[in-house]
Design a protein around this motif. Structure first.
Motif, PDB file in Angstrom:
ATOM      1  N   ILE A   1       0.844  -1.209   0.000  1.00 18.98           N
ATOM      2  CA  ILE A   1       0.000   0.000   0.000  1.00 18.98           C
ATOM      3  C   ILE A   1       0.873   1.251   0.000  1.00 18.98           C
ATOM      4  N   LEU A   2       1.887   1.255   0.862  1.00 16.23           N
ATOM      5  CA  LEU A   2       2.791   2.410   0.932  1.00 16.23           C
ATOM      6  C   LEU A   2       3.513   2.604  -0.397  1.00 16.23           C
ATOM      7  N   ARG A   3       3.937   1.514  -1.001  1.00 14.16           N
ATOM      8  CA  ARG A   3       4.624   1.596  -2.298  1.00 14.16           C
ATOM      9  C   ARG A   3       3.702   2.186  -3.360  1.00 14.16           C
ATOM     10  N   ARG A   4       2.470   1.720  -3.382  1.00 12.88           N
ATOM     11  CA  ARG A   4       1.493   2.217  -4.349  1.00 12.88           C
ATOM     12  C   ARG A   4       1.280   3.722  -4.160  1.00 12.88           C
TER      13      ARG A   4
ATOM     14  N   ASP B   1      -1.143   6.046   6.158  1.00 14.20           N
ATOM     15  CA  ASP B   1      -0.380   5.624   7.324  1.00 14.20           C
ATOM     16  C   ASP B   1       0.322   6.857   7.910  1.00 14.20           C
ATOM     17  N   PRO B   2       0.388   6.968   9.251  1.00 18.27           N
ATOM     18  CA  PRO B   2       1.070   8.128   9.857  1.00 18.27           C
ATOM     19  C   PRO B   2       2.505   8.304   9.350  1.00 18.27           C
ATOM     20  N   HIS B   3       3.165   7.175   9.040  1.00 18.25           N
ATOM     21  CA  HIS B   3       4.538   7.246   8.517  1.00 18.25           C
ATOM     22  C   HIS B   3       4.560   7.984   7.175  1.00 18.25           C
ATOM     23  N   LEU B   4       3.598   7.687   6.294  1.00 19.67           N
ATOM     24  CA  LEU B   4       3.530   8.359   5.004  1.00 19.67           C
ATOM     25  C   LEU B   4       3.207   9.841   5.190  1.00 19.67           C
ATOM     26  N   ILE B   5       2.313  10.140   6.104  1.00 18.90           N
ATOM     27  CA  ILE B   5       1.965  11.549   6.360  1.00 18.90           C
ATOM     28  C   ILE B   5       3.216  12.310   6.806  1.00 18.90           C
TER      29      ILE B   5
END
Length: 196
Positions: free
Chosen positions: A70-73, A164-168
């Motif tokens: 999901i993060l990669r996408r 995800d909080p990491h992505l934010i």
């Protein structure tokens, strides 16, 4: 004021997340270079992947390499929005606005209206052949579907975005305005920015 010309090289490929990951791994020497497929199409795709990856910060690139699917996408989608003004403007000016109005059905007519509006300031749009125009539209909708912004190319229902909080944090450390391409409203962006 002279506006930069739109770049339509994204018609070479939509997000192609797995191929983009493989390209990055090859670039970093983590994987041997593969040679499957037509050399010219692979070269063209790899050029696009390189340009997209160059838009990511080192922390975003690391997350793209090591994150879940999901993060990669989401990062592949972010890189495309950073690189291609036409895609970003369509997302922010049309898709995000529809989300703010709680109108979740995106139509090809709305895309066409956007395209025609942009012709006023971007004469390069007038010079695209009908087949290229069609390809641009197809790839735009495919990117939105692959990025999880719409449910599918055929239905085009806008999806609420859960990041995800990491992505934010990765986006905030780069520029919180990029949260717009994930359809965040100004209040949400301001709120997240205050927490940093």
């Amino acid at each position: 004021m002279v506006l930069e010309k739109y770049e339509f090289s994204f018609t070479a490929c939509s997000l192609h997340v797995n191929e983009m990951i493989q390209f990055l791994r090859e670039q970093l020497g983590l994987e041997e270079v593969g040679d499957g497929g037509k050399k010219s199409s692979i070269k063209r795709k790899n050029q696009e992947f390189k340009k997209r990856l160059d838009t990511l910060t080192p922390a975003q690139t690391d997350a793209f390499l090591n994150g879940d699917s999901i993060l990669r996408r989401q990062l592949a989608y972010l890189s495309a929005c950073k690189l291609y003004d036409f895609l970003r403007e369509f997302v922010v000016e049309v898709v995000r606005e529809k989300m703010l109005l709680m109108d979740l059905n995106l139509s090809e007519g709305e895309y066409l209206s956007f395209y025609r509006r942009k012709m006023i300031d971007h004469e390069e749009l007038e010079h695209l052949s009908p087949s290229t125009e069609d390809k641009v539209k197809q790839v735009i909708f495919r990117m939105l579907a692959e990025g999880g912004i719409i449910n599918s190319v055929s239905e085009k229902v806008i999806q609420y975005q859960l990041l995800d909080p990491h992505l934010i944090r990765l986006i905030e450390n780069d520029n919180p305005k990029w949260l717009e391409v994930f359809l965040f409203n100004d209040f949400q962006i301001m709120n997240y920015t205050k927490k940093v």
